[in-house]
Write an enzyme that holds these catalytic residues in place. Structure first.
Site, PDB file in Angstrom:
ATOM      1  CB  SER A   1      -4.026   1.433   4.005  1.00  0.00           C
ATOM      2  OG  SER A   1      -3.105   1.095   3.012  1.00  0.00           O
TER       3      SER A   1
ATOM      4  CE  LYS B   1      -4.792   1.610  -0.375  1.00  0.00           C
ATOM      5  NZ  LYS B   1      -4.041   0.369  -0.185  1.00  0.00           N
TER       6      LYS B   1
ATOM      7  CE  LYS C   1      -1.171   4.239   2.358  1.00  0.00           C
ATOM      8  NZ  LYS C   1      -1.230   3.188   3.403  1.00  0.00           N
TER       9      LYS C   1
ATOM     10  CB  SER D   1      -0.957   0.010   1.197  1.00  0.00           C
ATOM     11  OG  SER D   1      -2.015  -0.883   0.984  1.00  0.00           O
TER      12      SER D   1
END
Length: 356
Positions: free
Chosen positions: A183, A129, A288, A126
């Site tokens: 997420s 993203k 992140k 992820s």
């Protein structure tokens, strides 16, 4: 004459007595035999009953055992990550990090303070993203535009669940917030799917942006990170973090501690996947997290430690909390060398890099 009659009667009486004498033992024997037979029959019934009881008990026991066995769940061994397969975890470092790949650089001077297998190309989960956010934010699309989650946004790659049911309608801004902070996979996919030109156009823009930034080890095939074909290196991800940090909206949304969205008559509470954003000892400007089995636990951050703005990248960490533990180890290490870290650490595993 009477004497003869008497003798004949006596013989008849004697004969009858003899017959009675023989008849009584036979009757007794018959009675005894009948009694024995009855006892044997009764005994057989008891024995049979015992067998039935025993059999029933056995059935109950077996059934009970079967029932107990039916609820035992045997966990399949975890699938090894690409880094584990490549032997990257064999690389030792003085900080004893659990991540097989790590990179720490000074954001202002671009000085590398710590590196470990930083050129290895691995799935990034992820962390993908973050690039999704860069493309959406850079397009200047209306953040209040309503987008509906469809069946196309349901994860068929890993079968992951989502609280955003098919038919849920949120604004583009809300979806971006959930994608970066929590997420949310369906949110990220819906953002790419509804981009002008469609999902294929969106993915091509992700790769074009990576190329423009000089991220030569990076490739994307979809906007969520569920695919292990989304891959990059720590060096490239540090470049992406630096670029994303320049966007105020991405900084704000990725470091938000929590967010609520109204879905029909319900209000859903979402929280940040990185608990460090709530820790007062940390000053995090952008972050992140990511995880799929092929990538291991991943984390990227921009943070300020001992007056220095740093970019941290941790890939393929072994445990759920170990990526946060690695960040703590680096923070303590930098704080112990507040002015300048003369002894830079550069660790590389002897194993071949994984290029998927």
């Amino acid at each position: 004459m009477s004497h003869q009659i008497f003798n004949r009667a006596l013989k008849i009486v004697g004969f009858m007595a003899l017959m009675v004498a023989f008849a009584v033992p036979a009757a007794s024997a018959a009675t005894a035999k009948n009694t024995i037979v009855k006892k044997q029959h009764a005994s057989s019934k008891v024995s049979a009953a015992k067998k039935v009881v025993s059999t029933r008990k056995s059935v109950r026991f077996v059934a009970g055992t079967k029932q107990r066995r039916s609820i035992i769940r045997v966990s399949a061994p975890p699938k090894p990550s690409f880094g584990q397969i490549a032997g990257l975890h064999s690389a030792q470092d003085p900080l004893e990090l659990k991540s097989s790949v790590a990179l720490v650089i000074d954001q202002d001077t671009r000085e590398v303070l710590f590196s470990k297998n930083d050129h290895a190309v691995l799935p990034i989960a992820s962390l993908t993203k973050l690039m999704t956010g860069v493309i959406i934010s850079g397009a200047k699309l209306p953040m209040d535009e309503l987008i509906t989650v469809t069946q196309d946004d349901v994860d068929t790659e890993k079968g992951s669940s989502s609280r955003l049911k098919v038919g849920t309608t949120l604004t583009r801004g809300e979806l971006l917030h959930l994608a970066l902070m929590s997420s949310e996979n369906r949110a990220a996919h819906a953002l790419g799917r509804t981009y002008p030109g469609g999902l294929a156009t969106f993915v091509s823009l992700m790769n074009a942006k990576a190329k423009m930034l000089g991220m030569t080890d990076t490739s994307y095939v979809e906007p969520t990170g569920l695919s292990s074909r989304n891959q990059s290196s720590a060096q490239d991800l540090a470049t992406l973090v630096n670029a994303a940090h320049g966007d105020p909206m991405l900084r704000e949304l990725s470091t938000s501690t929590g967010y609520q969205v109204a879905v029909g008559s319900r209000t859903l509470q979402y929280n940040n996947t990185n608990r460090l954003v709530k820790n007062p000892e940390w000053d995090i400007g952008l972050q992140k997290t990511g995880y799929i089995s092929e990538a291991g636990q991943c984390l990227v951050m921009q943070t300020k430690i001992a007056g220095r703005k740093l970019i941290m990248v941790f890939l393929d960490s072994a445990g759920k909390l170990s990526r946060l533990g690695d960040a703590e180890r680096v923070r303590r290490w930098v704080e112990a060398n507040p002015v300048s870290i003369e002894r830079k650490v550069n660790i590389s595993a002897s194993a071949k890099q994984v290029n998927g």
